[in-house]
Structures are given as structure tokens and as C-alpha cells.
Enzyme design. Sequence first.
Site, short mmCIF file in Angstrom:
data_model
loop_
_atom_site.label_atom_id
_atom_site.label_comp_id
_atom_site.label_asym_id
_atom_site.label_seq_id
_atom_site.Cartn_x
_atom_site.Cartn_y
_atom_site.Cartn_z
N SER A 81 0.81 -1.22 0.00
CA SER A 81 0.00 0.00 0.00
C SER A 81 0.84 1.26 0.00
O SER A 81 0.44 2.29 -0.56
CB SER A 81 -0.94 0.00 1.22
OG SER A 81 -0.20 -0.12 2.42
N ASP A 246 -5.47 8.12 8.45
CA ASP A 246 -5.67 6.86 9.18
C ASP A 246 -4.57 6.61 10.21
O ASP A 246 -4.58 5.58 10.87
CB ASP A 246 -5.77 5.68 8.22
CG ASP A 246 -4.52 5.46 7.39
OD1 ASP A 246 -3.52 6.19 7.59
OD2 ASP A 246 -4.54 4.55 6.54
N HIS A 249 -0.90 5.03 7.19
CA HIS A 249 -0.21 5.30 5.94
C HIS A 249 0.33 6.72 5.93
O HIS A 249 -0.21 7.59 6.62
CB HIS A 249 -1.17 5.08 4.75
CG HIS A 249 -1.57 3.65 4.58
ND1 HIS A 249 -2.78 3.18 5.06
CD2 HIS A 249 -0.94 2.60 4.03
CE1 HIS A 249 -2.86 1.88 4.79
NE2 HIS A 249 -1.76 1.52 4.16
#
Length: 354
Positions: A81, A246, A249
Site C-alpha cells: 500500500s 488513518d 499510511h
Amino acid sequence: MTSMSRARVARRIAAGAAYGGGGIGLVGAAAVGVVLAEVRMARTAVGNGNSGGRVPTADGHYGDGSDSGEPPLRLAVLGDSTAAGQGVHRAAQTPGALLASGLAAVAERPVELRNVARPGAQSDDLDRQVALLLGSTAPVPDVCVIMIGANDVTRRMPPTRSVRHLSAAVRRLRTAGAEVVVGTCPDLGTIEPVRQPLRWLARRASRQLAAAQTIGTVEQGGRTVSLGDLLGPEFAANPRELFGPDSYHPSAEGYATAAMAVLPTVCAALGLWPAEEERPDVTRREGFLPVARAAAEAAAEPGTEVTAAMPTGPRGPWALLKRRRRQRVEPPGLPAGPLAEETRSRATTTNQDG
């Protein structure tokens, strides 16, 4: 843990990867299991700041080209990610777009970006990602950037297995003719909701894997850049600024900081960085070291590059440890933004100074 101790652990993990060994090999299965549970709870608690987990699509053409008529440079990004750019909403803020626009500015050539990274990916997904790149009708990328490792730690993939998959991916890409730069496992101890002493355990596990990744990558002809805490003391000092919504990340500013550390190595791999910058600078504590020791030192210092040097020595292969200069920039609003301009300016200035 001393640098020599870290080097021994990293060498053992890399050797296990090369010769088929297994085992957790980091900070112990029980400790990593606790870290795993804590990180999962942290991710659940903070939710996902990027609606639905969607990642902006940044594939495409960057830069305006030049009068030379040269074909575009081909950049590919693989990994998880972080490589995909989860946590931001605009394609221009993803690491692939930042690297592509910066590379286009330095090379004065257009860059074609292809990102095959997948959120949630572990190192065993690299085989699929490499196949997507090499199995298509498109030409082989000139340079590939891989960012992987965090999910291997949190999901308890044995580090020997993790490094084995990464090494195989680097070997396949190098055999096909691509340069490879690996951003090693980030420092999971910087995840804000994870509390002490679990932060310390997460940091130790991350650094051990990062060092082993460096050994495996360099032995296959690639280069590494330590992502650490993405990248430097900024994350510890300004977690709200450098983490995304979040708290897991990176934010746009965090990705820009990471890209500024990786971009000089990408340029150097393609022969675009001034030649004088490739010599070790003793004032920056650069030099030739056994690869395991270089890997251990790099894992402890974000932004440090390791590349192969002399093929062998009394303690095995040697590597060049470099601490390339980088500058903080604001995330660009457009693909060819301040990141590219700052990097191009740095390359030009260095070339003039030489």
C-alpha cells in the site's frame, strides 16, 4: 543491539533465504505475535482515511520531454500500500507520481509510469507483480522501485521467506535488464496508536527485516534505500503532519519526504546523477563496508543507500554505503511540482560544483 549484532542477524536471515531456511528469526514468534495484534487493533481503531481503501491511479505520462526526441524512460513501481500510495486522494501525491515527475525533470525526458503495487501485499505477491511487468507486450522498465515488508512483519511471514521472495523478484527484473531500487521495510515503531514497549519490538523487527532485505537485494545487483520512519526524525516529531488521516499510511507530505530520499538513488541507477556524487564522501561517513554491516547501519539510518561494490572480501561481499543529500519539499499540486524542481536543481548545482 550493536551494529555488529544487527549485521549477524541480518546475515543469518539472508543466508536462510538463500539456502532455504525458515523460522521467525526476528524478535521471537511470541513477541511478533503481540506486535501483530497491537498493530491490527491500531489499524481498526484509526479506520481508513482513504475512502473505501481506494488508491489514486497515477499510471501514465510525466514530463514534457525534450528536443532530443529520446523515447520516454520507463518507471515501474511494485510493492504494498505504501508503494501504491494509499492514504492520499490525489494521483500526483502518490510516490510513483512523485518519482516519475522528479525523474522526468532530472533526465529532461518524459517518463512513463506503471504501478502494479497492491495494498495489503506481502513479499510473496512480488512474483505476480513481476509477471505483470515482464509478461506484457510493453518494453521492460528501465528502472523498478519496490517498497515492501511492513505486512510481512505484521502478518508474521518468516523473514527468510520474505527475503527469498524479494531476492527472486530483484533477480528476475535485473536479468530482464531493469535497474532495481528497493525501499526497505519501514519502521513500524512509528505507528502512532502502537504503545511502548511494543513500539520498540516493532521497530526492532522492522529494522532486522530491512537489513536482511538489503543483503538480499544487493547480492542480486539491486540498490536499497532505507525508508525507516519515512524518512528521518520528522515522523517521530510530527506524526500528525507526516501520517495520513488513518495514522497508519503516510500523508502527502510523508510520501514527498520518502520520494525525495529514493529519487537520487533512482537517478544514480540510471546514470543520471553527477559522477562525482558517486564517490564516497568521508565527511558524510560514506564508504565501503562488508554488505551485512552496511545493511545494518542503513537500517538504523533512514535515507541511507546501499549498493554493490567489490565482489568479495574477507567477510564476504562488500557494498558502498551512501548518505545522499535530500531536501524537504511540499507535496506537489501537479505531477511536475516542487519535488522535481528541487531535485533537478540539486543535480545541476552538484554538477556545476564538480
